[in-house]
Design a protein around this motif. Structure first.
Motif, PDB file in Angstrom:
ATOM      1  N   GLY A 154      27.865  28.287  19.802  1.00 26.12           N
ATOM      2  CA  GLY A 154      27.543  29.010  20.751  1.00 26.12           C
ATOM      3  C   GLY A 154      26.910  28.334  21.820  1.00 26.12           C
ATOM      4  N   ILE A 155      26.325  27.304  21.749  1.00 23.06           N
ATOM      5  CA  ILE A 155      25.852  26.536  22.924  1.00 23.06           C
ATOM      6  C   ILE A 155      27.031  26.007  23.676  1.00 23.06           C
ATOM      7  CG2 ILE A 155      24.649  24.591  23.840  1.00 23.06           C
ATOM      8  CD1 ILE A 155      22.402  25.151  21.734  1.00 23.06           C
ATOM      9  N   TRP A 156      27.892  25.115  23.063  1.00 22.90           N
ATOM     10  CA  TRP A 156      29.072  24.470  23.621  1.00 22.90           C
ATOM     11  C   TRP A 156      30.204  25.492  23.944  1.00 22.90           C
ATOM     12  CZ3 TRP A 156      29.229  20.332  19.247  1.00 22.90           C
ATOM     13  CH2 TRP A 156      28.144  19.480  19.417  1.00 22.90           C
ATOM     14  N   GLY A 157      30.346  26.377  23.370  1.00 23.52           N
ATOM     15  CA  GLY A 157      31.134  27.399  23.812  1.00 23.52           C
ATOM     16  C   GLY A 157      30.877  28.231  25.095  1.00 23.52           C
ATOM     17  N   ARG A 158      29.577  28.506  24.918  1.00 25.08           N
ATOM     18  CA  ARG A 158      29.042  29.077  26.578  1.00 25.08           C
ATOM     19  C   ARG A 158      29.019  28.042  27.642  1.00 25.08           C
ATOM     20  NH1 ARG A 158      23.547  29.516  25.656  1.00 25.08           N
ATOM     21  NH2 ARG A 158      23.292  27.511  26.736  1.00 25.08           N
ATOM     22  N   ASN A 159      28.762  26.747  27.539  1.00 20.26           N
ATOM     23  CA  ASN A 159      28.992  25.847  28.289  1.00 20.26           C
ATOM     24  C   ASN A 159      30.458  25.482  28.916  1.00 20.26           C
ATOM     25  OD1 ASN A 159      26.245  25.252  28.309  1.00 20.26           O
ATOM     26  ND2 ASN A 159      26.462  23.397  26.952  1.00 20.26           N
ATOM     27  N   TYR A 160      31.463  25.646  27.837  1.00 20.34           N
ATOM     28  CA  TYR A 160      32.678  25.467  28.121  1.00 20.34           C
ATOM     29  C   TYR A 160      32.918  26.790  29.239  1.00 20.34           C
ATOM     30  CZ  TYR A 160      37.793  25.371  28.186  1.00 20.34           C
ATOM     31  OH  TYR A 160      39.066  25.383  28.767  1.00 20.34           O
ATOM     32  N   GLU A 195      31.420  28.391  31.206  1.00 24.91           N
ATOM     33  CA  GLU A 195      30.818  28.088  32.606  1.00 24.91           C
ATOM     34  C   GLU A 195      31.343  26.947  33.291  1.00 24.91           C
ATOM     35  OE1 GLU A 195      26.596  27.688  32.200  1.00 24.91           O
ATOM     36  OE2 GLU A 195      26.311  29.641  31.034  1.00 24.91           O
ATOM     37  N   ILE A 196      31.654  25.911  32.679  1.00 24.47           N
ATOM     38  CA  ILE A 196      32.001  24.539  33.355  1.00 24.47           C
ATOM     39  C   ILE A 196      33.524  24.188  33.197  1.00 24.47           C
ATOM     40  CG2 ILE A 196      29.679  23.673  33.878  1.00 24.47           C
ATOM     41  CD1 ILE A 196      30.013  21.899  31.519  1.00 24.47           C
ATOM     42  N   ARG A 197      34.204  24.751  32.240  1.00 25.59           N
ATOM     43  CA  ARG A 197      35.306  24.321  31.862  1.00 25.59           C
ATOM     44  C   ARG A 197      35.677  22.708  31.642  1.00 25.59           C
ATOM     45  NH1 ARG A 197      37.342  29.066  30.207  1.00 25.59           N
ATOM     46  NH2 ARG A 197      37.376  30.579  31.651  1.00 25.59           N
ATOM     47  N   SER A 198      34.940  22.072  31.120  1.00 27.77           N
ATOM     48  CA  SER A 198      35.091  20.787  30.750  1.00 27.77           C
ATOM     49  C   SER A 198      35.639  20.372  29.644  1.00 27.77           C
ATOM     50  CB  SER A 198      33.543  20.074  30.682  1.00 27.77           C
ATOM     51  OG  SER A 198      33.612  18.800  30.236  1.00 27.77           O
ATOM     52  N   LYS A 199      36.560  19.467  29.495  1.00 26.59           N
ATOM     53  CA  LYS A 199      37.114  18.886  28.486  1.00 26.59           C
ATOM     54  C   LYS A 199      36.365  18.677  27.374  1.00 26.59           C
ATOM     55  CE  LYS A 199      41.738  17.802  30.422  1.00 26.59           C
ATOM     56  NZ  LYS A 199      42.621  16.692  30.689  1.00 26.59           N
ATOM     57  N   HIS A 200      35.247  17.766  27.724  1.00 26.82           N
ATOM     58  CA  HIS A 200      34.241  17.419  26.817  1.00 26.82           C
ATOM     59  C   HIS A 200      33.589  18.749  26.095  1.00 26.82           C
ATOM     60  CE1 HIS A 200      31.212  14.655  25.153  1.00 26.82           C
ATOM     61  NE2 HIS A 200      30.449  15.548  25.513  1.00 26.82           N
ATOM     62  N   THR A 201      33.388  19.646  26.706  1.00 27.04           N
ATOM     63  CA  THR A 201      32.406  20.712  25.955  1.00 27.04           C
ATOM     64  C   THR A 201      33.587  21.338  25.105  1.00 27.04           C
ATOM     65  OG1 THR A 201      32.743  22.149  27.720  1.00 27.04           O
ATOM     66  CG2 THR A 201      30.757  20.869  27.662  1.00 27.04           C
ATOM     67  N   LEU A 202      35.002  21.368  25.587  1.00 28.75           N
ATOM     68  CA  LEU A 202      36.031  22.259  24.555  1.00 28.75           C
ATOM     69  C   LEU A 202      36.000  21.251  23.394  1.00 28.75           C
ATOM     70  CD1 LEU A 202      38.363  24.290  23.943  1.00 28.75           C
ATOM     71  CD2 LEU A 202      39.711  22.704  25.376  1.00 28.75           C
ATOM     72  N   GLY A 203      36.059  19.911  23.661  1.00 31.38           N
ATOM     73  CA  GLY A 203      36.269  19.043  22.141  1.00 31.38           C
ATOM     74  C   GLY A 203      35.036  19.268  21.445  1.00 31.38           C
ATOM     75  N   SER A 204      33.751  19.340  21.984  1.00 34.68           N
ATOM     76  CA  SER A 204      32.617  19.215  21.227  1.00 34.68           C
ATOM     77  C   SER A 204      32.684  20.804  20.266  1.00 34.68           C
ATOM     78  CB  SER A 204      31.366  19.147  22.048  1.00 34.68           C
ATOM     79  OG  SER A 204      31.353  18.106  22.640  1.00 34.68           O
TER      80      SER A 204
END
Length: 93
Positions: free
Chosen positions: A24-30, A32-41
């Motif tokens: 939930g947290i990492w998906g929401r962050n992705y 918002e910011i479209r970072s590859k790191h958050t998508l990978g997490s």
């Protein structure tokens, strides 16, 4: 062996709950910011979630396993719990 299996079941169930929080947290962050790191997490957490769901299924419907095998699986679930709990702690902060 029953207590060992119960501990493994609880650890897997708690891991699933913690991983849902992380997804939930990492998906929401992705989103918002479209970072590859958050998508990978997020994808990592989803795969780990699937692994824990499958493990819980087998713990609830156990095939014949030796006591050392059940004990080893319990230890792995507990180690996963410690790692996932730390990830939730640092992510939540």
């Amino acid at each position: 062996m029953t207590l060992t299996l119960d501990v493994a079941r609880v650890a897997a169930a708690v891991n699933i709950l913690l991983l849902l929080v992380l997804v939930g947290i990492w998906g929401r962050n992705y989103l918002e910011i479209r970072s590859k790191h958050t998508l990978g997490s997020t994808l990592f957490a989803l795969f780990l979630l699937a692994e824990n769901a499958l493990a819980l299924f087998y713990y609830l419907n156990p095939p014949q396993m030796s006591t050392p095998a059940v004990r080893a699986m319990m230890y792995l679930q507990i180690l996963e719990f410690v790692g996932i709990a730390f990830l939730v702690y640092v992510t939540w902060d």
